[in-house]
Design an enzyme around this catalytic site. Structure first.
Site, short mmCIF file in Angstrom:
data_model
loop_
_atom_site.label_atom_id
_atom_site.label_comp_id
_atom_site.label_asym_id
_atom_site.label_seq_id
_atom_site.Cartn_x
_atom_site.Cartn_y
_atom_site.Cartn_z
CB VAL A 15 -0.88 -0.14 1.40
CG1 VAL A 15 -0.30 0.19 2.45
CG2 VAL A 15 -1.96 1.20 1.05
CG ASP B 286 -8.78 -4.25 4.76
OD1 ASP B 286 -8.37 -5.45 5.20
OD2 ASP B 286 -8.96 -3.97 3.66
N GLY C 240 -5.82 -6.60 0.11
CA GLY C 240 -6.34 -5.64 1.05
C GLY C 240 -5.56 -4.53 1.32
CD GLU C 241 -1.06 -4.26 2.63
OE1 GLU C 241 -0.41 -3.45 1.48
OE2 GLU C 241 -0.28 -5.05 2.96
N GLY C 242 -5.67 -1.41 1.09
CA GLY C 242 -6.17 -0.13 0.08
C GLY C 242 -5.40 -0.37 -1.36
#
Lengths: 357, 357
Positions: A97, A182, A324-326
């Site tokens: 990210v 997230d 995830g993570e963005g």
């Protein structure tokens, strides 16, 4: 704060959307030739209430982190401590990210809304030259939803209101678009439960392999989601109740971030299955919040596709990501910016002296 | 020049690809969680012969423009003069490709390889602060392929070698990735003929509605492609012959650009149906050239999907675009850069102190 935010969320501005549609028709390109970018630009005009809408700049990624009592059920092979360790990685700039955010010129804010183990970083020492850590821990991870509700209603509300507050702070600091991120080992299990609860889909249809679980763990994961839903029978018209029963603190906070963005008429670019499960909660609080949502990408998790269909959102990018993570939202950001930029910068047939068909 | 370029095109470097696969497995993310970005990063390591491969920067879009004798058959509602008018728009910075190139930090080079009507711009007056025009007109549009070959073999070769030369100049000036662009009213008709000739697909399967033609024009367009292929029966193992029979000057030049990039081991990001029809020609000249090709997006034109399948390339973006100019390639560029950036910037489990599963 939740009630006033929900009350502030209004439909898209029809006049601005009509103006954007009309402008698209005069630009030097065949009508409709920009595909999905054209309706996206129209919707963002409706959200901003102006044509052209502002460029979605600067972008701000908000990564909400939490842990999950359901981890005890063996739904993932990763140790719970990895949530806190990855926060250290985010703040050191070493995660995917971070690489994507640097490329996109986006800021990164990490919010501890419910991590269970000690963080390796002091929040006060962050944010000067890099990612910022916001300490907003509601509790040290959720309870195990197979035994009891994951959260009390008050805890769920506190997490939602943390998301609303973060949205407000980021917009006040100038953000033109918010991106959801997230982190939480085990968080695809509550995401699957949320998607099943809000859409009525069967747990087997919405549960995926997360970061990569084997067949045995996958079967156990489906059973855990099914058991939690059977135990709590959450009412999809009561989003706070659903989040409390089978949600996660980061899911609840993301629902709040989305509501906060929608109330301020700033677009919110959704990442993967955690984000879209939270988006279902946000839409249950305020159906008009969907107008502010942009689906960044189609996660490899099956629940993401079920949730996006329920929200009637088409993702911009579909590359099999499941990190995830963005990260998926960040890959989609240039498409969103490009869609708006066309309305700002492209010449009309008249102004460019180009003949029409 | 064509023969020496083809001879210089070599397979991907297996050792660099193995190193990239091994590195992907040590980065702080679940194995495989970046989906299509991971094999893309591996392939670019193989192209560069190093791990990590260089970031694909700066990016250069080359827009090849030409006109088409088959325009006389009524295959498009747009007047032929729009090709030259749009070149004026590109050089003034007013087209969608310009807006997307500014956003991506890419340079724009417009190459007149076969425009039929006078250009509104003096090449010598371009390129200082904005897009550059290269005068390399092989002839004033192709001949009507339904009556005779569109080009002589020498004309086709001259156009291919123009593309090779432009690739060499852009790489010599520092470009780390080339993006294909095109402009030519009527050019989806020769693109469909090229796809049918190289893949063996039926004209009805590969002919689309271009910039938006009605049912009657569409039926005529399929008939034109079918008639041209029946007349010339081009041999797919003779790419210069296929380009001469049913191609366009911009298609031939794009095939040359792709070959030139592959020979210099620089990646080439393909735009829509014009680019992928040219890519089929490039692959027929040199099968290993496919290693340098990245499919930017899936054009709404059906021939693009047939061509991509033939090349075994999966597009990065699929948003229903059908504009050309290089716009789809530019939207995909951040994905390519992001895929490589991961290998440069993301921490390993060891270095970040993150536990593995």
């Amino acid at each position: 704060m939740l009630e006033s935010t929900v009350a502030a969320i209004r439909p898209l501005d029809e006049a601005a959307m009509a103006a954007a549609r009309e402008l698209q028709g005069r630009l030097t390109k065949p009508a409709g030739s920009l595909g999905a970018l054209e309706p996206l630009s129209v919707r963002l005009a409706g959200l901003a209430g102006s044509c052209p809408p502002p460029l979605p700049e600067p972008a701000a990624v908000a990564i909400f982190a939490g842990d999950h009592g359901v981890h005890a059920q063996g739904v993932t092979p990763w140790p719970q401590e990895v949530t806190a360790q990855m926060i250290g990685n985010f703040l050191a700039g070493g995660a995917v990210v971070n690489a994507f955010a640097r490329q996109a010129g986006a800021s990164v804010t990490v919010v501890d809304v419910g991590v269970a183990t000690p963080l390796p970083v002091d929040p006060a020492a962050t944010g000067a030259a890099g990612p910022r850590l916001v300490a907003a821990n509601v509790r040290a991870g959720t309870r195990d939803m197979t035994g009891t509700a994951a959260l009390t209603r008050d805890e769920a509300r506190a997490a939602v209101e943390t998301g609303i507050r973060v949205a407000g702070e980021l917009v006040a600091a100038g953000a033109g678009i918010l991106l959801t991120g997230d982190m939480g080992i085990g968080n695809t299990t509550p995401a699957a439960a949320l998607v099943a609860a809000f859409t009525g889909a069967d747990p087997a249809e919405v549960t995926g392999r997360g970061t990569g679980v084997d067949d045995e763990t996958y079967a156990r994961k489906v059973g855990v989601v099914r058991a939690a839903l059977a135990r709590h029978a959450p009412d999809p018209t009561d989003p706070l109740g659903v989040l409390a029963a089978v949600g996660g603190l980061e899911h609840a906070a993301l629902a709040g971030l989305i509501l906060g963005a929608a109330a301020r008429r700033v677009p919110v670019l959704l990442d993967g299955v955690i984000a879209v499960s939270a988006a279902l909660a946000a839409a249950a609080f305020a159906p008009d919040a969907v107008g502010a949502m942009i689906a960044g990408h189609r996660s490899a998790e099956p629940g993401a596709t079920v949730a996006l269909r329920h929200l009637a959102l088409e993702p911009l990018v579909d590359l099999g990501l499941r990190l995830g993570e963005g990260t998926g939202a960040l890959l989609a950001l240039p498409v969103v910016t490009g869609a708006v930029r066309v309305l700002h910068e492209v010449a009309t047939f008249d102004s460019a002296g180009v003949a029409e068909k």
